[in-house]
Design an enzyme around this catalytic site. Structure first.
Site, PDB file in Angstrom:
ATOM      1  CG  ASN A 101      40.386  31.366  33.683  1.00 42.75           C
ATOM      2  OD1 ASN A 101      41.218  31.000  34.514  1.00 42.75           O
ATOM      3  ND2 ASN A 101      39.198  31.825  34.030  1.00 42.75           N
TER       4      ASN A 101
ATOM      5  CG  ASP B  87      37.917  28.441  35.185  1.00 40.95           C
ATOM      6  OD1 ASP B  87      39.088  28.856  35.251  1.00 40.95           O
ATOM      7  OD2 ASP B  87      37.063  28.715  36.044  1.00 40.95           O
TER       8      ASP B  87
ATOM      9  CD  GLU C  99      41.040  28.488  38.769  1.00 41.30           C
ATOM     10  OE1 GLU C  99      41.970  27.751  38.359  1.00 41.30           O
ATOM     11  OE2 GLU C  99      40.141  28.915  38.032  1.00 41.30           O
TER      12      GLU C  99
ATOM     13  NE  ARG D 154      40.947  37.393  42.013  1.00 45.93           N
ATOM     14  CZ  ARG D 154      40.882  36.319  41.239  1.00 45.93           C
ATOM     15  NH1 ARG D 154      41.967  35.901  40.602  1.00 45.93           N
ATOM     16  NH2 ARG D 154      39.760  35.650  41.082  1.00 45.93           N
TER      17      ARG D 154
ATOM     18  CG  ASN E  77      41.889  34.353  37.102  1.00 49.06           C
ATOM     19  OD1 ASN E  77      41.604  34.063  38.263  1.00 49.06           O
ATOM     20  ND2 ASN E  77      41.227  33.873  36.075  1.00 49.06           N
TER      21      ASN E  77
END
Length: 294
Positions: free
Chosen positions: A147, A199, A17, A100, A102
């Site tokens: 995202n 994403d 990522e 959490r 991201n």
């Protein structure tokens, strides 16, 4: 669909990522969230260095003066170049047992805009936040997986995706104050036969938005008006995020994931978890540096 991305590094990342190009160093940083790693890749030499953190790291931004701002499970931290947690900037305001940080990005004025993921995948407890010298402020709530954070070239538009809802939004963004308003749908995704969903993303110098489609095996480019302009194949079912880099900012890098994928999918896409790249016809925008006093 146009032929697109080619293999750069076959890392077998669990959840690759947040690729991030350093103009000053001419290197690419990117993450493996589940393994708590920040990778530093030098395309000139081919060298790869891995920095280990004590928690899952969902997003990073390059900080003025060196190091990073990083979104971890526990909150936002200033992190040294060797992975040392230097100073906690803000707690994760959600239940850390199922939340959490991201995806995130430094805004044009040096603030950090980052979202969280609701790991229950159903309650909609995730949010989108802005951090500056006044602390953490919520920009959006009721999310499943935050995202796709990116900004238009003039800084007056914020892009943001809720991946599990197959939704990509834009907001009016005020660079001076860091406020986001007037959320509206930019593009929607998914069908009975296509599970590709937005994403991570990036914006080019023409103001077009590029998004990696998780479970879609491709990257798409949209005009600022939300019109699909092109799409490029990725040799992995689950690309996760794109960023521009290289000396001319025309190399488009793309991370991918292998975690949670079936044996059949991994057999069909053996490069899942790899880092890919392609030459783009248009350049990207250098990322601003995080300033804790912004």
């Amino acid at each position: 669909m146009q032929t697109g991305f080619e293999l750069v590094l076959d890392l077998k990342a669990s959840l690759g990522e947040c690729p991030l190009w350093s103009v000053a160093e001419q290197v690419l940083y990117f993450l493996d969230i589940k393994r708590c790693w920040i990778h530093r890749f030098d395309p000139e030499s081919g060298g790869l260095k891995t920095i280990e953190l004590p928690e899952e790291v969902g997003c990073i931004g390059l900080a003025a003066g060196g190091g990073f701002i990083a979104g971890l499970r526990s909150g936002l931290w200033l992190v040294g170049t060797n992975g040392t947690l230097l100073r906690k900037l803000a707690d994760n305001p959600e239940d850390q047992a199922s939340s959490r940080f991201n995806d995130g990005m430094v805004d044009p004025k040096g603030r950090f805009v980052a979202g969280t993921v609701d790991e229950t995948r159903e309650k909609g407890n995730a949010g989108l936040y802005r951090f500056d010298r006044n602390g953490l402020a919520q920009l959006a709530d009721g999310l499943l997986t935050s995202n796709g954070v990116a900004f238009s070239p003039d800084g007056q538009r914020l892009y943001h995706a809720d991946t599990l809802r197959y939704a990509l939004y834009t907001y009016d963004y005020a660079p001076v104050t860091g406020t986001a308003s007037n959320r509206r749908a930019f593009a929607r995704f998914g069908s009975d036969t296509d599970k590709g969903r937005p994403d991570g993303g990036a914006v080019d110098v023409d103001g077009c938005y590029w998004t990696a489609l998780f479970e879609g095996g491709r990257v798409q480019r949209y005009s600022a008006d939300g019109i699909l302009l092109a799409e490029y194949s990725v040799p992995a079912k689950c690309p996760t995020m794109v960023t521009f880099g290289g000396s001319d900012m025309r190399t488009l890098y793309c991370t991918s994931a292998s975690v949670g994928r079936s044996a059949d999918e991994l057999a069909a896409f053996p490069l899942s978890g790899a880092l890919f790249a392609m030459r783009a016809d248009v350049a990207g925008l250098p990322k601003p540096l995080f300033n804790p006093e912004a």
